[in-house]
Design a protein around this motif. Sequence first.
Motif, PDB file in Angstrom:
ATOM      1  N   LYS A   3      48.766  96.171  54.227  1.00 36.00           N
ATOM      2  CA  LYS A   3      48.284  97.540  54.044  1.00 36.00           C
ATOM      3  C   LYS A   3      49.361  98.450  53.523  1.00 36.00           C
ATOM      4  O   LYS A   3      49.117  99.307  52.694  1.00 36.00           O
ATOM      5  CB  LYS A   3      47.734  98.083  55.368  1.00 36.00           C
ATOM      6  N   ASP A   4      50.560  98.319  54.011  1.00 35.96           N
ATOM      7  CA  ASP A   4      51.663  99.150  53.525  1.00 35.96           C
ATOM      8  C   ASP A   4      52.916  98.310  53.502  1.00 35.96           C
ATOM      9  O   ASP A   4      53.513  98.034  54.528  1.00 35.96           O
ATOM     10  CB  ASP A   4      51.849 100.374  54.440  1.00 35.96           C
ATOM     11  N   ARG A 241      41.557  95.895  43.376  1.00 37.95           N
ATOM     12  CA  ARG A 241      41.568  95.615  44.823  1.00 37.95           C
ATOM     13  C   ARG A 241      42.774  96.259  45.489  1.00 37.95           C
ATOM     14  O   ARG A 241      42.669  96.818  46.587  1.00 37.95           O
ATOM     15  CB  ARG A 241      41.583  94.101  45.065  1.00 37.95           C
ATOM     16  N   CYS A 242      43.918  96.184  44.823  1.00 39.09           N
ATOM     17  CA  CYS A 242      45.137  96.755  45.389  1.00 39.09           C
ATOM     18  C   CYS A 242      45.021  98.261  45.563  1.00 39.09           C
ATOM     19  O   CYS A 242      45.326  98.803  46.626  1.00 39.09           O
ATOM     20  CB  CYS A 242      46.325  96.410  44.488  1.00 39.09           C
ATOM     21  N   ARG A 244      42.426 100.098  45.782  1.00 38.28           N
ATOM     22  CA  ARG A 244      41.340 100.540  46.680  1.00 38.28           C
ATOM     23  C   ARG A 244      41.740 100.481  48.140  1.00 38.28           C
ATOM     24  O   ARG A 244      41.037 101.023  49.000  1.00 38.28           O
ATOM     25  CB  ARG A 244      40.099  99.667  46.448  1.00 38.28           C
ATOM     26  N   GLN A 245      42.851  99.849  48.468  1.00 39.61           N
ATOM     27  CA  GLN A 245      43.278  99.775  49.858  1.00 39.61           C
ATOM     28  C   GLN A 245      43.756 101.132  50.347  1.00 39.61           C
ATOM     29  O   GLN A 245      44.414 101.872  49.607  1.00 39.61           O
ATOM     30  CB  GLN A 245      44.377  98.729  50.018  1.00 39.61           C
ATOM     31  N   GLU A 247      45.915 102.143  52.772  1.00 39.81           N
ATOM     32  CA  GLU A 247      47.324 102.392  53.059  1.00 39.81           C
ATOM     33  C   GLU A 247      48.196 101.448  52.237  1.00 39.81           C
ATOM     34  O   GLU A 247      48.572 100.376  52.699  1.00 39.81           O
ATOM     35  CB  GLU A 247      47.611 102.196  54.556  1.00 39.81           C
ATOM     36  N   THR A 248      48.512 101.862  51.062  1.00 41.48           N
ATOM     37  CA  THR A 248      49.385 101.064  50.206  1.00 41.48           C
ATOM     38  C   THR A 248      50.284 101.989  49.401  1.00 41.48           C
ATOM     39  O   THR A 248      49.814 103.002  48.851  1.00 41.48           O
ATOM     40  CB  THR A 248      48.576 100.162  49.252  1.00 41.48           C
TER      41      THR A 248
END
Length: 437
Positions: A3-4, A241-242, A244-245, A247-248
């Motif tokens: 997530k992060d 996909r990346c 849309r997360q 906490e990134t």
Amino acid sequence: MQKDQSKHFVQQGRAKEATKTNYFEDRGSGAVEVKGSQKKGRLDAQAILLLIVHTLFGSANALSGTFVGVYLWKAKNDYALIGWFTLTTHLTMALTFWLAGKWVKEHNKMNCLRLGVAVSAGFYMLVLWLGANSFHYFVWLGMVQGISAGLFWVAFNVVYFEVTDPDNRDRFNGWIGLLGSGAGIVAPWISGLLIVSLGDGAGYRLIFSISLGIFLLGVVISFFLKKRKVQGAYEWLFPLRCLRQAETPWKRVCLALVFQGVREGVFGFMIALLVYISTSSEASLGSFVLITSAVSLVSFWAAGRFIKPHFRKISMLIGAAMIVTVIIPFFWKMGYSTLLIFGIGASLFFPMYSVPMVSAVFDLIGSNEASAKQREEYIVLRELSLNVGRVCGVLLFICVISWSKAPLVINVLLLIIGSSPLVSWYFMKKQLTVIRT
């Protein structure tokens, strides 16, 4: 993907985590571990070979690439045409990155790199063949140049990631700039003199032919690079996909890359063109590049040697602020002297902006093993972000230049576009404080 990923780094002033979370700590080879006489932070033989290939690629482009815009301008004095040529290049480059990602992920990435160099040679063969009629085919030429750049850089950046680590990445980036500046000192100056002394036809044919030979030499040298291992399957929709997360850090980083690309897209061709328009001399343009590249050589050497991870945030801010400040003399008078002031200033401070930016992004890719295994997808995401910015910058340029070519309008446009590094720093600043100890 985590997530992060920044959670896998150690913040300044905090104790190091007890468990190993950085991909490079478990990597089987490289400069991270001390092996015999190999010191931590030193570049190994594969990194040095990659530097040589990059230098040959850069030298060939420095010899002729500086003058491609001028060549098109002399055929047809049209800012918009050169803008459309550049736009086509960036759009094709972005598509090539996305498609070639599967090749470098699942197949032989070294062949992708070699093909990129070979297609670059093909671009100059086309320009030689088309001659003065090149401007009629600017869309096709832009596509060929975009394909060559996409193939080369997607493979180069993956191999660059694999042969460097957080301990030597700033050093490698400094050497990239140092050698690139060294090529920039000699190549464009020689090109300018040859064009002036031999005349447009023979001069351009000669420099384009020399570039062709250097590209072919780069292909030969690349065979000394070891074939890299491949693993995993390429994820086509990974960028979506990346992002849309929830906490990134990649959301901030991609925005920073977009604004970095805004400046690159326009300044990459506009400054050389303005120098030529101001002087009507390829020799003067060659001298301009010689002087600014000499300054860059020293500046990149210093950046690679002295910029450490905990200095990245302040270094990037100073660099971004100064490369914006040096645009202001354009409002006094647009001439060779003010362009030279800009060129020297930008060359002096740009490494302070670019070296921390590049190193921090690639450190983020290698922040943990899961992330590193998808390095190809992350590198594609990085390049797509840069090219979104480049396309936006060039589109803004085309729109404004189609409306007005007044000097004040052009100067305001350059200031707006040239201020994008400050926005890039704003989005990047949090990531610049995340360092590995």
